[in-house]
Every structure is written in structure tokens, then in C-alpha cells.
Design a protein around this motif. Structure first.
Motif, PDB file in Angstrom:
ATOM      1  N   PHE A 196      19.471 -24.610 -11.414  1.00 16.14           N
ATOM      2  CA  PHE A 196      18.888 -24.373 -12.724  1.00 16.14           C
ATOM      3  C   PHE A 196      17.711 -25.172 -13.202  1.00 16.14           C
ATOM      4  O   PHE A 196      17.215 -25.936 -12.549  1.00 16.14           O
ATOM      5  CB  PHE A 196      20.317 -25.040 -13.628  1.00 16.14           C
ATOM      6  CG  PHE A 196      20.710 -26.460 -13.364  1.00 16.14           C
ATOM      7  CD1 PHE A 196      19.892 -27.567 -13.704  1.00 16.14           C
ATOM      8  CD2 PHE A 196      21.727 -26.967 -12.330  1.00 16.14           C
ATOM      9  CE1 PHE A 196      20.481 -28.813 -13.664  1.00 16.14           C
ATOM     10  CE2 PHE A 196      21.901 -28.103 -11.877  1.00 16.14           C
ATOM     11  CZ  PHE A 196      21.285 -29.062 -12.434  1.00 16.14           C
ATOM     12  N   SER A 229      27.688 -29.083  -7.442  1.00 14.84           N
ATOM     13  CA  SER A 229      26.513 -27.995  -8.047  1.00 14.84           C
ATOM     14  C   SER A 229      25.926 -27.371  -6.918  1.00 14.84           C
ATOM     15  O   SER A 229      25.497 -28.130  -5.739  1.00 14.84           O
ATOM     16  CB  SER A 229      25.726 -28.873  -9.109  1.00 14.84           C
ATOM     17  OG  SER A 229      24.779 -27.668  -9.499  1.00 14.84           O
ATOM     18  N   ARG A 233      29.245 -22.478 -14.338  1.00 10.38           N
ATOM     19  CA  ARG A 233      28.145 -21.548 -14.224  1.00 10.38           C
ATOM     20  C   ARG A 233      28.463 -20.290 -13.403  1.00 10.38           C
ATOM     21  O   ARG A 233      27.799 -19.267 -13.343  1.00 10.38           O
ATOM     22  CB  ARG A 233      27.144 -22.255 -13.088  1.00 10.38           C
ATOM     23  CG  ARG A 233      26.232 -23.571 -13.945  1.00 10.38           C
ATOM     24  CD  ARG A 233      25.330 -24.067 -13.041  1.00 10.38           C
ATOM     25  NE  ARG A 233      24.362 -23.163 -12.335  1.00 10.38           N
ATOM     26  CZ  ARG A 233      23.327 -22.623 -13.183  1.00 10.38           C
ATOM     27  NH1 ARG A 233      23.165 -23.082 -14.390  1.00 10.38           N
ATOM     28  NH2 ARG A 233      22.496 -22.239 -12.710  1.00 10.38           N
TER      29      ARG A 233
END
Length: 203
Positions: free
Chosen positions: A31, A27, A69
Motif C-alpha cells: 500500500f 499485512s 484490504r
């Protein structure tokens, strides 16, 4: 009755019917509350990497499950490159867990790795019966994936040193829930018995 497909999604069967599932570890960590979850992910990255190395040696395939995402425009390479470009601890995690060429990858729109993804079909092709569940967050995406797997009659193991969430208190509560309510064992990753087999491919 529908005809048998001519082409399989997977080239090989999972040794011992086991699969390693790594959830949301690759990732860019951009977020809400990522700063609270990142330390837990960093702590479990090394044990997951060690477990993955053992799985590769035993012929147990690895599947990465990540949030979409990129709004369905992402693929494995894009997710990895975006994470590495973000630098910092997130890039360190990706370096430790960088997918190999024969690993598998699914994008998920919600918490569970099963919800609206091809994971179940992939597991069927791999002839998997046992899921070794790792990643973050233990009380969110890991928990929902474990519940969905149990409803599908998969054996699930969630090694306690390979899952984590925002706080130690939440993690302790989730581990108790795994043991008491879900009947999902949470041994240390080094205690997990893997099949005795040769690795699938030479690198």
C-alpha cells in the motif's frame, strides 16, 4: 427491551477486564508509503510479541484489528497467509505475531478499529474495560482507535515500545499528544501490570 442473546461472541471474560489490541501488524505491506511504515512495524513486533506472551499467561485475550484490504472477502487465515506469502520483513512480523487459535480478529474499513466493526460488541462480551493498544501507525490508526475508545469510556494504555509510525519525529509528537491531550499513558510494555491469572488454554 430486547432479549438477552443465548450465544456469546466470546467464550470467556477478559482477566482483569483487560484486552490486548494489535492493529494493522499482519499485512502484505502493499500500500502507499508501506516502505516508510514497515521499519517501524518491524521494530515494535518483538516487544508486542513479548507483551502478548505475558497477556496469554495472565488470561488477557488478544484481538487483531486489520484493514479489509481483501474488500470484505478476507478472514484471519487469508490475511496471515497473504502476509507470509509476501516474504521479507512483513512475513517476519507475521511469524513473530502469528495469531493463536483462541485469539480474536476484526476487519476494519477505516482507521479506527471501532468504526463499522463488531469490536465494541466483542469487548462487551469479554467484559473488557481496559485496552492495551499496540501496532501501527501511532498517529493514524492507533490515534483514532484511542480517541474512539476514550469516547466510550474505556481505559486506554499505549505502550511506547509497541507503537510506531513513519518517522521518529512523528512518533515523538504523537506520544506527547497521547500524554498531554488524550490522557493516554504510554509506559514501556514491561511496566504494564497484568492480572495474576493462569493462561486460558493449554496449547
Amino acid at each position: 427491551m430486547p432479549a438477552e442473546p443465548n450465544v456469546s461472541l466470546a467464550d470467556e471474560h477478559a482477566a482483569g477486564g483487560a484486552v490486548l489490541l494489535i492493529v494493522d501488524m499482519i499485512s502484505d505491506w502493499h500500500f502507499p508509503d508501506a516502505d516508510k511504515l514497515l521499519p517501524a512495524a518491524l521494530a515494535v513486533a518483538v516487544p508486542i510479541a513479548a507483551l502478548k506472551a505475558r497477556c496469554r499467561a495472565a488470561g488477557v485475550p488478544t484481538i487483531y484489528a486489520n484493514d479489509n484490504r481483501g474488500r470484505w472477502r478476507s478472514d484471519l487465515r487469508d490475511v496471515v497467509e497473504t502476509s507470509l506469502a509476501a516474504n521479507g520483513d512483513g512475513a517476519r512480523i507475521t511469524q513473530a505475531l502469528k495469531p493463536d487459535r483462541d485469539d480474536y480478529f476484526v476487519l476494519k474499513p477505516k482507521h479506527s478499529a471501532f468504526f463499522l466493526t463488531p469490536l465494541e460488541l466483542l469487548l462487551q462480551h469479554l467484559k473488557a474495560r481496559r485496552l492495551i493498544l499496540t501496532g501501527v501507525a501511532s498517529d493514524q490508526c492507533i490515534a483514532t482507535t484511542a480517541v474512539d475508545a476514550r469516547m466510550r469510556d474505556y481505559e486506554v494504555i499505549a505502550p511506547r515500545d509497541c507503537i510506531g509510525t513513519q518517522t521518529r519525529e512523528r512518533d515523538v509528537r504523537m506520544l506527547a499528544h497521547f500524554d498531554e491531550a488524550l490522557r493516554v499513558p504510554t509506559p514501556a510494555s514491561a511496566e504494564i501490570e497484568l492480572p495474576h491469572a493462569q493462561r486460558r488454554h493449554d496449547q
